[in-house]
Write a protein that holds these residues in place. Structure first.
Motif, PDB file in Angstrom:
ATOM      1  N   GLY A  14       0.972  -1.165  -0.019  1.00 38.38           N
ATOM      2  CA  GLY A  14       0.079   0.064  -0.031  1.00 38.38           C
ATOM      3  C   GLY A  14       0.862   1.226   0.110  1.00 38.38           C
ATOM      4  N   ALA A  15       2.011   1.047   0.803  1.00 39.27           N
ATOM      5  CA  ALA A  15       2.730   2.371   0.878  1.00 39.27           C
ATOM      6  C   ALA A  15       3.426   2.595  -0.475  1.00 39.27           C
ATOM      7  CB  ALA A  15       3.927   2.397   1.929  1.00 39.27           C
ATOM      8  N   LEU A  16       4.284   1.519  -0.984  1.00 42.27           N
ATOM      9  CA  LEU A  16       4.859   1.650  -2.293  1.00 42.27           C
ATOM     10  C   LEU A  16       3.752   2.300  -3.499  1.00 42.27           C
ATOM     11  CD1 LEU A  16       7.297   0.890  -3.688  1.00 42.27           C
ATOM     12  CD2 LEU A  16       6.414  -1.212  -4.181  1.00 42.27           C
ATOM     13  N   TYR A  17       2.558   1.632  -3.376  1.00 42.76           N
ATOM     14  CA  TYR A  17       1.899   2.041  -4.603  1.00 42.76           C
ATOM     15  C   TYR A  17       1.476   3.551  -4.287  1.00 42.76           C
ATOM     16  CZ  TYR A  17      -2.179   2.364  -7.653  1.00 42.76           C
ATOM     17  OH  TYR A  17      -3.210   2.574  -8.521  1.00 42.76           O
ATOM     18  N   LEU A  18       0.899   3.956  -3.347  1.00 38.30           N
ATOM     19  CA  LEU A  18       0.520   5.167  -2.927  1.00 38.30           C
ATOM     20  C   LEU A  18       1.674   6.383  -3.381  1.00 38.30           C
ATOM     21  CD1 LEU A  18      -1.461   7.429  -1.765  1.00 38.30           C
ATOM     22  CD2 LEU A  18      -0.381   6.896   0.614  1.00 38.30           C
ATOM     23  N   THR A  64      -7.673   4.881  -6.834  1.00 36.29           N
ATOM     24  CA  THR A  64      -7.285   3.670  -6.857  1.00 36.29           C
ATOM     25  C   THR A  64      -6.712   2.870  -5.780  1.00 36.29           C
ATOM     26  OG1 THR A  64      -5.139   4.261  -7.945  1.00 36.29           O
ATOM     27  CG2 THR A  64      -6.965   4.388  -9.488  1.00 36.29           C
ATOM     28  N   LEU A  65      -6.270   3.389  -4.735  1.00 43.48           N
ATOM     29  CA  LEU A  65      -5.787   2.536  -3.811  1.00 43.48           C
ATOM     30  C   LEU A  65      -6.976   1.948  -3.027  1.00 43.48           C
ATOM     31  CD1 LEU A  65      -3.336   2.011  -1.936  1.00 43.48           C
ATOM     32  CD2 LEU A  65      -3.780   3.966  -0.591  1.00 43.48           C
ATOM     33  N   THR A  66      -8.181   2.621  -3.284  1.00 38.93           N
ATOM     34  CA  THR A  66      -9.277   1.796  -2.625  1.00 38.93           C
ATOM     35  C   THR A  66      -9.760   0.687  -3.405  1.00 38.93           C
ATOM     36  OG1 THR A  66     -10.135   4.072  -1.642  1.00 38.93           O
ATOM     37  CG2 THR A  66     -11.677   2.015  -1.922  1.00 38.93           C
ATOM     38  N   LEU A  67      -9.659   0.926  -4.556  1.00 40.19           N
ATOM     39  CA  LEU A  67      -9.845  -0.200  -5.960  1.00 40.19           C
ATOM     40  C   LEU A  67      -8.951  -1.349  -5.873  1.00 40.19           C
ATOM     41  CD1 LEU A  67     -11.676  -0.750  -8.210  1.00 40.19           C
ATOM     42  CD2 LEU A  67     -10.095   0.199  -9.661  1.00 40.19           C
ATOM     43  N   TYR A  73     -12.770  -2.800   4.085  1.00 43.51           N
ATOM     44  CA  TYR A  73     -11.357  -3.227   3.911  1.00 43.51           C
ATOM     45  C   TYR A  73     -11.073  -2.280   2.889  1.00 43.51           C
ATOM     46  CZ  TYR A  73      -9.785  -6.579   7.261  1.00 43.51           C
ATOM     47  OH  TYR A  73      -9.532  -7.227   8.458  1.00 43.51           O
ATOM     48  N   GLY A  74     -11.405  -2.117   1.787  1.00 46.54           N
ATOM     49  CA  GLY A  74     -10.857  -1.302   0.806  1.00 46.54           C
ATOM     50  C   GLY A  74     -10.818   0.145   1.212  1.00 46.54           C
ATOM     51  N   VAL A  75     -11.723   0.857   1.870  1.00 42.13           N
ATOM     52  CA  VAL A  75     -11.349   2.246   2.325  1.00 42.13           C
ATOM     53  C   VAL A  75     -10.536   2.416   3.407  1.00 42.13           C
ATOM     54  CG1 VAL A  75     -12.591   4.159   3.407  1.00 42.13           C
ATOM     55  CG2 VAL A  75     -13.892   2.860   1.773  1.00 42.13           C
ATOM     56  N   LEU A  76     -10.196   1.210   4.228  1.00 40.46           N
ATOM     57  CA  LEU A  76      -9.343   1.148   5.404  1.00 40.46           C
ATOM     58  C   LEU A  76      -7.910   1.153   4.868  1.00 40.46           C
ATOM     59  CD1 LEU A  76      -9.221   0.809   8.724  1.00 40.46           C
ATOM     60  CD2 LEU A  76      -9.185  -1.624   8.462  1.00 40.46           C
ATOM     61  N   TYR A  77      -7.792   0.183   3.806  1.00 42.32           N
ATOM     62  CA  TYR A  77      -6.523   0.216   3.384  1.00 42.32           C
ATOM     63  C   TYR A  77      -5.939   1.436   2.662  1.00 42.32           C
ATOM     64  CZ  TYR A  77      -5.744  -4.821   4.634  1.00 42.32           C
ATOM     65  OH  TYR A  77      -5.606  -5.961   5.554  1.00 42.32           O
ATOM     66  N   ALA A  78      -7.107   1.928   2.213  1.00 45.95           N
ATOM     67  CA  ALA A  78      -6.516   3.474   1.357  1.00 45.95           C
ATOM     68  C   ALA A  78      -6.371   4.528   2.567  1.00 45.95           C
ATOM     69  CB  ALA A  78      -7.659   3.686   0.471  1.00 45.95           C
ATOM     70  N   TYR A  79      -7.101   4.700   3.341  1.00 40.87           N
ATOM     71  CA  TYR A  79      -7.033   5.678   4.370  1.00 40.87           C
ATOM     72  C   TYR A  79      -5.673   5.505   5.327  1.00 40.87           C
ATOM     73  CZ  TYR A  79      -8.157   8.504   8.449  1.00 40.87           C
ATOM     74  OH  TYR A  79      -7.832   9.557   9.545  1.00 40.87           O
ATOM     75  N   THR A  80      -5.528   4.601   5.264  1.00 42.65           N
ATOM     76  CA  THR A  80      -4.333   4.252   6.374  1.00 42.65           C
ATOM     77  C   THR A  80      -2.936   4.808   5.989  1.00 42.65           C
ATOM     78  OG1 THR A  80      -5.491   2.669   7.590  1.00 42.65           O
ATOM     79  CG2 THR A  80      -3.056   2.828   7.950  1.00 42.65           C
ATOM     80  N   PRO A  81      -2.540   4.174   4.674  1.00 43.69           N
ATOM     81  CA  PRO A  81      -1.253   4.929   4.316  1.00 43.69           C
ATOM     82  C   PRO A  81      -1.221   6.332   4.051  1.00 43.69           C
ATOM     83  CG  PRO A  81      -2.203   3.599   2.721  1.00 43.69           C
ATOM     84  CD  PRO A  81      -3.009   3.100   4.027  1.00 43.69           C
ATOM     85  N   GLU A  82      -2.617   6.780   3.433  1.00 41.68           N
ATOM     86  CA  GLU A  82      -2.626   8.363   3.194  1.00 41.68           C
ATOM     87  C   GLU A  82      -2.522   9.057   4.322  1.00 41.68           C
ATOM     88  OE1 GLU A  82      -6.039   8.202  -0.611  1.00 41.68           O
ATOM     89  OE2 GLU A  82      -6.631   8.616   1.653  1.00 41.68           O
ATOM     90  N   VAL A  83      -2.840   8.824   5.646  1.00 46.64           N
ATOM     91  CA  VAL A  83      -2.739   9.418   6.957  1.00 46.64           C
ATOM     92  C   VAL A  83      -1.364   9.622   7.311  1.00 46.64           C
ATOM     93  CG1 VAL A  83      -3.431   7.958   8.801  1.00 46.64           C
ATOM     94  CG2 VAL A  83      -4.230  10.370   8.567  1.00 46.64           C
ATOM     95  N   PHE A  84      -0.547   8.828   6.931  1.00 42.80           N
ATOM     96  CA  PHE A  84       0.894   8.759   7.526  1.00 42.80           C
ATOM     97  C   PHE A  84       1.858   9.178   6.456  1.00 42.80           C
ATOM     98  CE2 PHE A  84      -0.772   4.606  10.028  1.00 42.80           C
ATOM     99  CZ  PHE A  84      -0.932   5.308  11.133  1.00 42.80           C
ATOM    100  N   THR A  90      -9.058  12.470   4.874  1.00 39.59           N
ATOM    101  CA  THR A  90      -7.745  12.224   3.641  1.00 39.59           C
ATOM    102  C   THR A  90      -8.341  12.723   2.370  1.00 39.59           C
ATOM    103  OG1 THR A  90      -7.684   9.833   3.396  1.00 39.59           O
ATOM    104  CG2 THR A  90      -6.274  10.996   5.008  1.00 39.59           C
ATOM    105  N   ALA A  91      -9.738  12.579   2.379  1.00 34.45           N
ATOM    106  CA  ALA A  91     -10.154  12.720   0.739  1.00 34.45           C
ATOM    107  C   ALA A  91      -9.889  13.956   0.167  1.00 34.45           C
ATOM    108  CB  ALA A  91     -11.704  12.868   1.175  1.00 34.45           C
ATOM    109  N   GLY A  92      -9.181  14.127  -0.877  1.00 35.56           N
ATOM    110  CA  GLY A  92      -8.981  15.236  -1.818  1.00 35.56           C
ATOM    111  C   GLY A  92      -7.387  15.929  -1.134  1.00 35.56           C
ATOM    112  N   ARG A  93      -6.901  15.093  -0.572  1.00 35.28           N
ATOM    113  CA  ARG A  93      -5.426  15.529  -0.060  1.00 35.28           C
ATOM    114  C   ARG A  93      -4.399  14.899  -0.892  1.00 35.28           C
ATOM    115  NH1 ARG A  93      -3.962  14.352   5.855  1.00 35.28           N
ATOM    116  NH2 ARG A  93      -1.954  14.286   4.627  1.00 35.28           N
ATOM    117  N   MET A  94      -3.320  15.486  -1.125  1.00 32.74           N
ATOM    118  CA  MET A  94      -1.947  14.721  -1.394  1.00 32.74           C
ATOM    119  C   MET A  94      -1.519  14.135  -0.474  1.00 32.74           C
ATOM    120  SD  MET A  94      -0.135  17.748  -3.825  1.00 32.74           S
ATOM    121  CE  MET A  94      -0.804  18.323  -5.243  1.00 32.74           C
ATOM    122  N   ALA A  95      -1.175  12.656  -0.697  1.00 32.32           N
ATOM    123  CA  ALA A  95      -0.177  12.050   0.150  1.00 32.32           C
ATOM    124  C   ALA A  95       1.059  12.415   0.251  1.00 32.32           C
ATOM    125  CB  ALA A  95      -0.557  10.485   0.010  1.00 32.32           C
ATOM    126  N   LEU A  96       1.548  12.595   1.645  1.00 29.89           N
ATOM    127  CA  LEU A  96       2.847  13.055   1.802  1.00 29.89           C
ATOM    128  C   LEU A  96       3.776  11.788   1.543  1.00 29.89           C
ATOM    129  CD1 LEU A  96       2.904  15.109   5.096  1.00 29.89           C
ATOM    130  CD2 LEU A  96       3.424  15.915   2.582  1.00 29.89           C
TER     131      LEU A  96
END
Length: 537
Positions: free
Chosen positions: A170-174, A184-187, A453-464, A531-537
């Motif tokens: 998840g981290a690598l893809y994001l 697409t991380l949710t997908l 799980y789709g949202v959980l696995y997307a939100y978590t790497p986005e917020v870190f 994290t919706a609409g945010r760039m991931a750091l």
């Protein structure tokens, strides 16, 4: 339209900073926590490069597939073990067949912690490649296990490998996609559903045709007549090794540019971005001087010695990456809550899904049907119905309405609603009186929990933030696996070993699972960061 990068010989650092902040003020305001300002600004330049120049092209599409294989492998083995438990019980007759799930999650706990932390220490690339190899190798060996103890031991080592997939992938893809395509991380969760479907179809073919008759008492079923579960495990192991081959030998994986700049390796980060751009048929204008304008020339951090890294990772004492996750009150509260959500779901999900074939078989027996073919047919139907959950989640995760602190839609609301609905359907499952009701509620919960799980696995790497993303994901995934380790103990404690159980007693584990999901849904609503609409750091 944003301003082009300034490539004059002497770049004014303050001007670069002003340009980045002006271009992305809405993204950075109040969201940049746990990282230094230099990294924050370099990350802004990289995000801008991905969004405006590299885009989402051939490289990202291939990475989507290969990263998705990590999701697939994780659920392939979770469900793969679930579907063979009845036959293992019949052949080996252990005191509690649930101990096999206990062993799997013991491996998953160590794997998630080790590989997640290693991703922040030595990079994403090594962890990404080696996890599937370990999982496939020990998975194949488990198919030839001569007894229950050997089988459980090999499954634990398989879990050590597969456990590192989700926090690393998840981290690598994001970190390789533009902000416009973070949805697409949710997908990616569709691969999770496909993993369950593959396990159910393989088991349906082998177990139905190569297993002992259900009338044979447990412990009296000879190996020669019960090869179906072994064929299933062999096939899953071969599939996992094939996925490793695709990753390691076919795809030209690049290290994360955000990880590289966090390590002071700016020149390598620029080369990675140029390589990805070429794969997409693009060119980039971002230069090394742009990154150095922020912090000046950097000295790459020396990698720690291998034995030191492994010892630190196994002990989980990478405090330099843990402290920043709690660096502010807001981030600390969010980190604590999301870890708790992962832990609760970690107990609830396997408490139902890891034993679903057993529940289906039990419900069939209580209704007068004991057809193995019907049990695995229903399991395949349930697996198919989980796939639309990913697309439903994708349709709503980026939509937010409102201003300020009150937002409707987005990651948090989608996660809360899908989690709550899953708990509701599990409560209804326990009230089922007919085979049709059992199948219907199982299908409904399968759909909503895949969206969850789709949202959980997307939100978590986005917020870190990227310098500590692997560790943050590792903490969440490790606690999720600890929950999975607890689940078999709850199942053993709430399920009678003999005699006729009442409906309430038989459904005890499902009641617990549903209640925990309801609590997790409430905690999700309390998360302070959207994290919706945010760039991931």
């Amino acid at each position: 339209m944003s301003k082009p990068f300034d490539h004059s010989d002497k770049v004014d650092a303050s001007a670069v900073e002003k340009q980045i902040v002006d271009d992305s003020s809405s993204q950075f305001s109040g969201t940049l926590e746990g990282v230094g300002r230099d990294y924050e600004l370099k990350c802004g330049l990289i995000n801008k490069c991905f969004q405006e120049e590299i885009g989402f092209g051939r490289y990202q599409m291939q990475l989507f597939v290969l990263t998705g294989l990590g999701w697939l492998a994780d659920n392939l083995w979770l469900q793969g073990l679930a579907v063979v438990l009845p036959q293992i019980q019949q052949e080996f007759n252990p005191t509690h067949v649930e101990y096999a799930v206990l062993a799997e999650f013991a491996g998953l706990i160590v794997g998630a912690t080790t590989w997640g932390i290693l991703a922040d220490v030595i990079g994403r690339k090594v962890s990404f490649n080696i996890t599937l190899f370990i999982a496939g190798l020990f998975g194949l060996a488990a198919g030839g296990a001569p007894n229950f103890v050997a089988f459980s031991s090999l499954i634990a080592f398989m879990g050590f490998g597969v456990g590192g997939n989700l926090p690393v992938d998840g981290a690598l893809y994001l970190e390789h996609i533009p902000q416009s395509h973070q949805w697409t991380l949710t997908l990616l969760s569709v691969w999770w559903a496909i993993g369950q479907l593959i396990s159910s179809l393989i088991s349906w073919v082998f177990i139905v045709n190569f297993s002992c008759d259900s009338s044979i008492p447990a412990g009296e079923c000879p190996k020669s007549q019960n090869m179906g579960w072994r064929y299933t495990i062999y096939t899953l192991g071969a599939i996992t090794l094939l996925m490793f081959i695709c990753r390691f030998f076919i795809f030209d994986l690049q290290e994360s540019s955000k990880y590289l700049v966090a390590q002071g390796r700016d020149e390598e980060a620029i080369k990675v971005l140029e390589h990805i751009a070429r794969r997409n048929g693009r060119t980039i204008s971002l230069k090394l001087s742009d990154l150095q304008a922020v912090s000046g020339p950097t000295t790459p951090k020396a990698l720690p010695k291998i034995h030191t890294t492994i010892r630190s990772s196994l002990s989980g004492l990478s405090l330099s990456h843990i402290r920043p996750l709690f660096s502010t009150n807001r981030l600390g509260v969010n980190t604590s809550l999301i870890i708790m959500v992962w832990g609760l779901i970690g107990i609830a999900y396997p408490l139902f899904n890891a034993y679903l074939p057993l529940y289906l078989a039990a419900e069939g027996s209580s209704s007068g049907s004991n057809d193995v073919n019907e049990t695995y047919r229903n399991y395949a139907i349930i697996s198919v119905l989980s796939i639309p959950g990913s697309f439903i989640a994708c349709a709503v995760v980026d939509y937010t309405r409102g201003t300020g602190r009150w937002l409707v839609g987005g990651r948090k609301l989608t996660l809360a609603v899908s989690t709550m609905l899953t708990g509701l359907f599990l409560f209804l499952f326990t009230t089922s009186k007919t085979a049709a009701a059992v199948l219907g509620y199982s299908c409904a919960s399968s759909l909503t929990q895949n969206a969850m799980y789709g949202v959980l696995y997307a939100y978590t790497p986005e917020v870190f933030p990227a310098p500590h993303r692997g560790t943050g994901d590792a903490l969440c995934s490790a606690l999720n696996r600890v929950g999975g380790f607890i689940a078999p103990l709850i199942k053993i404690a709430t399920t009678p070993t003999s005699g006729t159980a009442s409906n309430i007693t038989a459904n005890g584990p499902v009641f617990v699972s549903a209640a925990l999901l309801m609590v997790a849904a409430v905690l999700t609503i309390l998360l302070p960061i959207e994290t919706a609409g945010r760039m991931a750091l």
